[in-house]
Design a protein around this motif. Structure first.
Motif, short mmCIF file in Angstrom:
data_model
loop_
_atom_site.label_atom_id
_atom_site.label_comp_id
_atom_site.label_asym_id
_atom_site.label_seq_id
_atom_site.Cartn_x
_atom_site.Cartn_y
_atom_site.Cartn_z
N PHE A 40 33.75 38.49 42.76
CA PHE A 40 34.37 38.87 41.50
C PHE A 40 35.58 39.78 41.73
O PHE A 40 36.62 39.62 41.08
N ASP A 41 35.44 40.75 42.64
CA ASP A 41 36.60 41.56 43.00
C ASP A 41 37.72 40.68 43.53
O ASP A 41 38.89 40.85 43.18
N TYR A 42 37.36 39.76 44.41
CA TYR A 42 38.36 38.90 45.06
C TYR A 42 39.15 38.12 44.03
O TYR A 42 40.40 38.15 44.01
N HIS A 43 38.46 37.40 43.15
CA HIS A 43 39.18 36.56 42.18
C HIS A 43 39.93 37.39 41.16
O HIS A 43 41.00 36.98 40.70
N TYR A 44 39.42 38.56 40.82
CA TYR A 44 40.12 39.43 39.89
C TYR A 44 41.44 39.92 40.50
O TYR A 44 42.49 39.89 39.85
N LEU A 45 41.39 40.32 41.76
CA LEU A 45 42.56 40.91 42.40
C LEU A 45 43.61 39.88 42.78
O LEU A 45 44.81 40.16 42.70
N ILE A 46 43.19 38.68 43.19
CA ILE A 46 44.20 37.71 43.65
C ILE A 46 44.88 36.98 42.50
O ILE A 46 45.77 36.14 42.74
N ASN A 47 44.50 37.28 41.27
CA ASN A 47 45.18 36.65 40.14
C ASN A 47 46.63 37.09 40.02
O ASN A 47 47.46 36.38 39.45
N ASP A 48 46.95 38.29 40.51
CA ASP A 48 48.30 38.85 40.34
C ASP A 48 49.36 37.98 41.00
O ASP A 48 49.09 37.22 41.93
N GLU A 49 50.59 38.13 40.51
CA GLU A 49 51.71 37.35 41.04
C GLU A 49 52.22 37.91 42.37
O GLU A 49 52.80 37.17 43.17
N TYR A 50 51.99 39.20 42.60
CA TYR A 50 52.40 39.81 43.87
C TYR A 50 51.18 40.44 44.52
O TYR A 50 50.44 41.21 43.90
N GLN A 60 41.26 41.19 66.91
CA GLN A 60 41.34 42.52 66.29
C GLN A 60 42.75 42.91 65.86
O GLN A 60 42.96 44.02 65.35
N GLU A 61 43.73 42.03 66.05
CA GLU A 61 45.08 42.29 65.54
C GLU A 61 45.05 42.22 64.01
O GLU A 61 44.40 41.34 63.44
N GLU A 62 45.72 43.16 63.33
CA GLU A 62 45.73 43.18 61.88
C GLU A 62 47.09 42.74 61.35
O GLU A 62 48.14 43.18 61.85
N TRP A 63 47.07 41.84 60.36
CA TRP A 63 48.27 41.34 59.71
C TRP A 63 48.32 41.86 58.28
O TRP A 63 47.35 41.72 57.53
N GLU A 64 49.42 42.43 57.90
CA GLU A 64 49.64 42.80 56.51
C GLU A 64 50.64 41.81 55.92
O GLU A 64 51.77 41.71 56.38
N LEU A 65 50.19 41.06 54.92
CA LEU A 65 50.99 39.97 54.38
C LEU A 65 51.35 40.25 52.92
O LEU A 65 50.51 40.70 52.13
N GLU A 66 52.61 39.97 52.59
CA GLU A 66 53.07 40.07 51.21
C GLU A 66 53.19 38.66 50.64
O GLU A 66 53.76 37.77 51.28
N ILE A 67 52.66 38.48 49.43
CA ILE A 67 52.60 37.15 48.83
C ILE A 67 53.16 37.21 47.41
O ILE A 67 52.77 38.06 46.61
N GLU A 68 54.09 36.29 47.13
CA GLU A 68 54.54 36.07 45.75
C GLU A 68 54.10 34.68 45.34
O GLU A 68 54.34 33.71 46.05
N LYS A 69 53.43 34.61 44.19
CA LYS A 69 52.86 33.33 43.76
C LYS A 69 52.78 33.30 42.25
O LYS A 69 53.11 34.28 41.57
N ASP A 70 52.31 32.17 41.71
CA ASP A 70 52.10 32.06 40.27
C ASP A 70 50.84 32.83 39.87
O ASP A 70 49.91 33.00 40.68
N PHE A 71 50.83 33.29 38.62
CA PHE A 71 49.66 34.00 38.11
C PHE A 71 48.44 33.08 38.16
O PHE A 71 48.51 31.92 37.76
N GLU A 72 47.33 33.61 38.67
CA GLU A 72 46.05 32.90 38.82
C GLU A 72 46.10 31.76 39.83
O GLU A 72 45.14 31.00 39.95
N GLU A 73 47.17 31.63 40.59
CA GLU A 73 47.21 30.62 41.64
C GLU A 73 46.29 31.04 42.78
O GLU A 73 46.33 32.19 43.23
#
Length: 463
Positions: A40-50, A60-73
């Protein structure tokens, strides 16, 4: 909040995740700087466009990724656990628990007692609320998860503690009040035990629960299921015809009182009560849209309605078939009645409907969902089965071809010498299965989930 690892199981082709070169084995650490508790946290948070997501690779390498997408995509990620968390098990020792009435030696999953409010929303399970914290209630309200299905059993706090064998079981009603005030839709259940929560206690429960209308939209009354494996368990008695009539009279009185005010009948009896009392099944409009089908409330009526609707769109012909159907004792008379509707349109179709006695769990268990492969093999051996045998979908483990006792459909076919077809629960599927030859026999239950719940009297009847 405990830390749960969210390891990616699959990346969907053509998805955002694939474009970002995410792979199975990668671990999701956070979304927008927030830790993920569950799906529920996951789907709530990934709804955003950014989004900013933090991924840990297997090295163990960590990637920080920035994503722009459609709302609820969606990102196109599937995880090891669809819930993204461990299932919460039941803390109670209910006097009516069907899981405690099962023999030893069955598969481990059948002994797991879930009591997880998240599964109530996702799968329709009934939960006691006894292991829910204020944090859990906050999240239900925040995400507006509804409906939530609650096993009440009684509104008498002291009696509820005794029935669930949990000294905290009587403390749930402030939680219910919070859900009510937040407008969360709920459904309720009462597993009725003779001489314990029936009679005046049932009257009290209905009176108290009706105060949560209209957000508590329905409450079902189901009789306790009693298997033959009850040694050292709380002594419970089966209901009689006279007992069933008293329950029906109580429910009808409250329906007549509440319907004019709320437009809901609210309190419903499962089909077993009408069958035991030898009373007619209610009309379709009395089920308020079939809010409690999974509890066996209205299944008989809905099946007939669906069968008649499917037949109304067909023309009669002279096709010929000879087949058989196996089901539990509870459903058998109604299956025969629906077969008679089909035969009026197709008089050349011959069907033998076999009522399977439950020797495995005991004759007081009459639902088809608890019929085992070994009882089918023994009771159908040497019988006239025709060109194929039809069985209802709920006899099998979800997504597999295995009965409760681990007998497979292929083993049943080999023992009986006929193909076996698994039929979906709706009336149109029954008509098609009876009237048409499938090129490929379906051997698997098509429902998504198999769950057993401490607070149910057993798996529900599925045609």
């Amino acid at each position: 909040m405990k830390e749960t690892r969210h390891v990616i199981k699959r990346v969907l082709p053509g998805s955002i995740a694939e474009e970002l070169e995410l792979e199975p084995g990668d671990e999701l650490l956070s979304v927008n700087g927030q830790q993920i508790e569950d799906v529920f946290d996951y789907h709530y948070l990934i709804n955003d466009e950014y989004l900013e997501i933090l991924i840990r690779k297997p090295d163990q390498e960590e990637w920080e990724l920035e994503i722009e997408k459609d709302f609820e995509e969606d990102l196109g990620i599937e995880f090891d656990s669809s819930l993204m968390d461990e299932y919460r098990s039941c803390r109670n020792k209910c006097i009516f628990c069907f899981i405690d009435q099962m023999p030893k030696g069955m598969r481990d999953t059948l002994y797991f007692k879930d009591d997880d409010s998240r599964l109530s929303f996702l799968q329709g399970n009934y939960v006691t609320l006894t292991n829910m914290s204020d944090h859990d209630i906050d999240r239900i309200i925040r995400y507006h998860l509804s409906p939530i299905n609650i096993s009440f059993q009684t509104t008498n706090p002291e009696l509820r503690c005794r029935m669930l064998n949990n000294r905290f079981a009587g403390d749930i009603f402030p939680k219910v009040q919070r859900l009510y005030e937040a407008g969360i839709e709920m459904n309720g259940q009462i597993v009725l035990c003779k001489g314990i929560n029936d009679g005046e206690e049932l009257e009290r429960s209905i009176r108290d629960l009706s105060k949560y209308l209209p957000h508590l939209r329905s409450v079902s009354i189901v009789p306790v299921g009693l298997s033959r494996y009850r040694e050292d368990l709380y002594p419970l008695e089966p209901f009689t015809k006279e007992d069933a009539q008293k329950v029906l009279d109580t429910v009808k009185k409250w329906q007549d009182q509440l319907y004019p005010q709320y437009g809901l009948h609210f309190i419903h009896c499962s089909d077993e009560w009408y069958i035991l009392a030898q009373q007619p099944i209610p009309r379709e409009e009395e089920y308020d849209g079939y809010l409690q089908l999974e509890n066996g409330v209205g299944m008989v009526r809905l099946l007939e309605s669906e069968v008649l609707e499917e037949l109304s769109n067909r023309k009669p012909d002279d096709r010929k078939r000879r087949i058989s159907i196996a089901t539990g004792k509870l459903a058998a008379p109604f299956i025969r009645e629906n077969i008679s509707h089909i035969q009026k349109l197709y008089p050349g179709i011959e069907v033998n409907v076999y009522s399977i006695r439950n020797d495995f769990f005991g004759e007081m268990i009459t639902v088809s969902g608890l019929v085992t492969g070994q009882d089918l093999k023994k009771q159908l051996a040497g019988r006239e089965l025709g060109e194929c045998l039809l069985i209802p979908c709920n006899m099998l483990r979800a997504g597999e071809n295995v009965f409760l006792d681990d007998v497979t459909v292929e083993e049943l076919e080999a023992a009986l010498g006929v193909p076996v077809e698994v039929v979906d629960e709706d009336g149109a599927s029954l008509v098609r299965a009876v009237t048409e030859k499938e090129k490929t026999m379906n051997h698997k239950r098509r429902q998504i989930y198999e769950q057993t719940d401490c607070c149910n009297c057993g798996p529900s009847e599925c045609r």
